[in-house]
Each structure stands twice: as C-alpha cells, then as structure tokens.
Design a protein around this motif. Structure first.
Motif, PDB file in Angstrom:
ATOM      1  N   PHE A 128      59.114  74.899  57.981  1.00  0.00           N
ATOM      2  CA  PHE A 128      59.372  75.374  59.339  1.00  0.00           C
ATOM      3  C   PHE A 128      60.860  75.436  59.623  1.00  0.00           C
ATOM      4  O   PHE A 128      61.368  76.434  60.157  1.00  0.00           O
ATOM      5  CB  PHE A 128      58.683  74.456  60.347  1.00  0.00           C
ATOM      6  CG  PHE A 128      59.137  74.663  61.767  1.00  0.00           C
ATOM      7  CD1 PHE A 128      58.738  75.782  62.481  1.00  0.00           C
ATOM      8  CD2 PHE A 128      59.987  73.746  62.386  1.00  0.00           C
ATOM      9  CE1 PHE A 128      59.169  75.986  63.795  1.00  0.00           C
ATOM     10  CE2 PHE A 128      60.418  73.940  63.691  1.00  0.00           C
ATOM     11  CZ  PHE A 128      60.007  75.063  64.396  1.00  0.00           C
ATOM     12  N   ASN A 129      61.579  74.380  59.266  1.00  0.00           N
ATOM     13  CA  ASN A 129      63.012  74.331  59.562  1.00  0.00           C
ATOM     14  C   ASN A 129      63.791  75.415  58.820  1.00  0.00           C
ATOM     15  O   ASN A 129      64.683  76.056  59.390  1.00  0.00           O
ATOM     16  CB  ASN A 129      63.576  72.954  59.225  1.00  0.00           C
ATOM     17  CG  ASN A 129      63.230  71.920  60.286  1.00  0.00           C
ATOM     18  OD1 ASN A 129      63.153  72.252  61.460  1.00  0.00           O
ATOM     19  ND2 ASN A 129      62.998  70.685  59.870  1.00  0.00           N
TER      20      ASN A 129
ATOM     21  N   LEU B 122      58.849  83.746  55.798  1.00  0.00           N
ATOM     22  CA  LEU B 122      59.735  82.844  55.070  1.00  0.00           C
ATOM     23  C   LEU B 122      59.151  81.441  54.980  1.00  0.00           C
ATOM     24  O   LEU B 122      59.156  80.824  53.912  1.00  0.00           O
ATOM     25  CB  LEU B 122      61.106  82.794  55.745  1.00  0.00           C
ATOM     26  CG  LEU B 122      62.122  81.831  55.112  1.00  0.00           C
ATOM     27  CD1 LEU B 122      62.347  82.171  53.638  1.00  0.00           C
ATOM     28  CD2 LEU B 122      63.438  81.875  55.874  1.00  0.00           C
ATOM     29  N   SER B 123      58.631  80.914  56.081  1.00  0.00           N
ATOM     30  CA  SER B 123      58.177  79.524  56.091  1.00  0.00           C
ATOM     31  C   SER B 123      56.939  79.300  55.224  1.00  0.00           C
ATOM     32  O   SER B 123      56.830  78.275  54.536  1.00  0.00           O
ATOM     33  CB  SER B 123      57.898  79.065  57.524  1.00  0.00           C
ATOM     34  OG  SER B 123      56.870  79.836  58.115  1.00  0.00           O
TER      35      SER B 123
ATOM     36  N   PHE C  34      52.288  75.558  60.563  1.00  0.00           N
ATOM     37  CA  PHE C  34      51.494  74.380  60.927  1.00  0.00           C
ATOM     38  C   PHE C  34      50.018  74.728  61.102  1.00  0.00           C
ATOM     39  O   PHE C  34      49.172  73.837  61.182  1.00  0.00           O
ATOM     40  CB  PHE C  34      52.031  73.755  62.216  1.00  0.00           C
ATOM     41  CG  PHE C  34      53.420  73.207  62.086  1.00  0.00           C
ATOM     42  CD1 PHE C  34      53.672  72.070  61.344  1.00  0.00           C
ATOM     43  CD2 PHE C  34      54.494  73.839  62.701  1.00  0.00           C
ATOM     44  CE1 PHE C  34      54.966  71.564  61.212  1.00  0.00           C
ATOM     45  CE2 PHE C  34      55.777  73.333  62.592  1.00  0.00           C
ATOM     46  CZ  PHE C  34      56.014  72.198  61.844  1.00  0.00           C
ATOM     47  N   LEU C  35      49.720  76.031  61.163  1.00  0.00           N
ATOM     48  CA  LEU C  35      48.340  76.463  61.406  1.00  0.00           C
ATOM     49  C   LEU C  35      47.690  77.084  60.174  1.00  0.00           C
ATOM     50  O   LEU C  35      46.472  77.005  60.014  1.00  0.00           O
ATOM     51  CB  LEU C  35      48.310  77.494  62.549  1.00  0.00           C
ATOM     52  CG  LEU C  35      48.883  77.036  63.894  1.00  0.00           C
ATOM     53  CD1 LEU C  35      48.894  78.201  64.876  1.00  0.00           C
ATOM     54  CD2 LEU C  35      48.082  75.869  64.448  1.00  0.00           C
ATOM     55  N   PHE C  36      48.497  77.714  59.312  1.00  0.00           N
ATOM     56  CA  PHE C  36      47.943  78.418  58.164  1.00  0.00           C
ATOM     57  C   PHE C  36      48.623  77.951  56.882  1.00  0.00           C
ATOM     58  O   PHE C  36      49.774  77.519  56.891  1.00  0.00           O
ATOM     59  CB  PHE C  36      48.143  79.936  58.315  1.00  0.00           C
ATOM     60  CG  PHE C  36      47.603  80.482  59.615  1.00  0.00           C
ATOM     61  CD1 PHE C  36      46.250  80.683  59.800  1.00  0.00           C
ATOM     62  CD2 PHE C  36      48.473  80.777  60.663  1.00  0.00           C
ATOM     63  CE1 PHE C  36      45.757  81.172  60.991  1.00  0.00           C
ATOM     64  CE2 PHE C  36      47.991  81.272  61.865  1.00  0.00           C
ATOM     65  CZ  PHE C  36      46.624  81.469  62.028  1.00  0.00           C
ATOM     66  N   LYS C  37      47.895  78.061  55.779  1.00  0.00           N
ATOM     67  CA  LYS C  37      48.428  77.627  54.494  1.00  0.00           C
ATOM     68  C   LYS C  37      49.299  78.695  53.840  1.00  0.00           C
ATOM     69  O   LYS C  37      50.240  78.389  53.110  1.00  0.00           O
ATOM     70  CB  LYS C  37      47.276  77.250  53.556  1.00  0.00           C
ATOM     71  CG  LYS C  37      46.531  75.984  53.973  1.00  0.00           C
ATOM     72  CD  LYS C  37      45.469  75.630  52.949  1.00  0.00           C
ATOM     73  CE  LYS C  37      44.749  74.353  53.344  1.00  0.00           C
ATOM     74  NZ  LYS C  37      43.698  73.970  52.355  1.00  0.00           N
TER      75      LYS C  37
END
Length: 273
Positions: A194-195, A179-180, A33-36
């Motif tokens: 994320f999930n 992984l995400s 959610f913070l980095f690409k």
C-alpha cells in the motif's frame, strides 16, 4: 464550494489539486487490503482508459491553450512555435528521466529493466516507473491552474483546470491498485504494498506547485510550459500505457477503453472550460 476554492491563490489551488490526484492514488492503492491480485483484463481496460484521458488532456487542456495564448500575445503566424518546441522538449525530458533513473514497466521481467544498471528490487523498479509517469501529470495540473491567473484563456479556464485534475484523479485510482497489488503478490506485506503504491504519486502535488509557480513568475514561458506538459504526458502514453494495455490478449477492449477515456476527458474539458 467551487467558489471558495477559486478564492485561493493559484499555487494553493494547484497544491490542493495535486493532493486530490495523490488522494485518488491512495484510494486505489488501498484496494490491496481487499483483494489479493488485480485482474489483468481490468488492468488493461484501465490502462487504455488512462491513455485516453491523457491524450485528450494533452490537447484540450494543454496544447490548444498554448496555441491560443501565443496567438493572443503577438506570435502571429508563428503561434505554433511554442507548442511544437514545448511538446518536443517535454517528450525529451521524459526520455532523459528514463535514461538516468532505473525502472521497470508492468508485466516485464526484471531483465528488461531500463536505465542505469542497478541491484534494486523489482518492487522498487516498478515504483520508480509509476513515479516517473506521475511527474508530468502533476506538472500539467500546476501549469493549468497557473495559466488561469496568467491569462492563457478566458474566465472558464479555472473550471477547465478543475476538469483536468478530476480526469487525472480518476485514472490514478486503478493506477494505485496496479502498483500495490503486484507488489503484494510478490511477497510484500499489505502495508508495504500500500505504501509503495500510494507514495508513487507523492510527486504530483510537488510537481503541481513547481508548474504553477513557474508560469506565474515567468509568464513568457506559459505556452511552452503548457505544451511541455503535453509532450511529457504523450510520451508516457505511447511508451508505457498503450503497450501495457495491448500485450495480454485484451487489445480490442483496451482500445475501446481508450476511446471512452478520451471522450470522458474531452467532455470534462469542453463542458467545464
């Protein structure tokens, strides 16, 4: 706080420790959610660090107690047998999982997927690879806590088990990100990335409970279970973590990170145990 935790049953301790290591993966996966994208050099450093943690944990927290327990329980000059048998069985178990479950290692084209032929997406194959990696980590945590009540070591074995859970949790943080973020970069939404990242470690509390219950209910398998977890973790280190850290031009720093990871886990285990 440690005293309160120690008052719980070993199975509950193992489950909570497994939840902690899963929580560390959740924390790492939340970086999406913070980095690409994840920095490749950083990922290689953390893969090296994770390899060092797992190598040290395999010896200090698993193989050494396995041999010690065998020596204390009548194996005599054959006290090495459970360690060797369990160690080899753990590696063969992971190899079997590799054969029956399709998966893909990081930084590999989908054509290099392993296991049965499948039309599964690259994201799912990456998810399965990390999930396979997490099974022996959960087992190691569960066996370590189960070993406390089974008398595998002295009274400080509880703190040693805590150190093992802490070490595995630390190396799970970058693993969740590793992984995400590629899943996000491949076009999935941040929530899906994320999930998938965090769910890869849901097997850890499950495996931890299985490991703890097994050694508590069948004490005779304890030295074999300890070394089994060690063999499975070493298989992951050699087959996945070290190769992935050495193929992107960051060999030296990844190797130094392995030494740091080994040292950190050794200190945690020796200082606490």
């Amino acid at each position: 706080m440690v005293e309160s935790f120690q008052s719980f049953s070993p199975v509950l301790q193992a489950f909570l420790a497994g939840l902690f290591t899963w929580g560390c993966t959740i924390f790492g996966a939340s970086f999406v959610f913070l980095f690409k994208e994840v920095n490749r050099k950083f990922l290689d450093i953390m893969n090296g660090f994770a390899a060092g943690v797992m190598i040290a944990a395999s010896f200090w927290s698993l193989l050494a107690p396995s041999i010690s327990y065998a020596e204390q329980n009548g194996y005599g000059t054959w006290s090495w047998v459970p360690a060797v048998v369990g160690f080899l069985a753990g590696g063969l178990f992971l190899r079997l999982i590799d054969v029956v479950i399709p998966h893909l290692h990081f930084n590999e084209p989908i054509e290099n997927r392993e296991g049965p032929k499948t039309k599964a997406s690259k994201n799912l194959l990456l998810f399965l690879a990390v999930t396979i990696h997490n099974i022996p980590e959960g087992l190691a945590v569960g066996v370590a806590f189960g070993a406390v009540v089974s008398g595998a070591a002295n009274g400080d074995a509880f703190l040693s088990a805590l150190g093992l859970a802490l070490g595995i949790g630390i190396q799970n943080i970058p693993e969740g990100s590793a992984l995400s973020m590629p899943i996000r970069a491949a076009g999935s939404s941040r929530w899906r990335a994320f999930n998938l990242g965090q769910l890869s470690a849901i097997v850890e509390p499950i495996a931890a409970v299985i490991g703890a219950v097994a050694v508590i209910t069948m004490t005779t398998i304890l030295p074999y279970a300890l070394s089994f977890a060690a063999g499975a973790m070493i298989f992951v280190v050699v087959e996945q973590l070290i190769p992935e850290s050495q193929t992107n031009g960051n060999k030296d720093i990844a190797t130094l990170s392995l030494l740091v990871g080994f040292s950190v886990m050794m200190v945690l285990d020796v200082a606490l145990g």
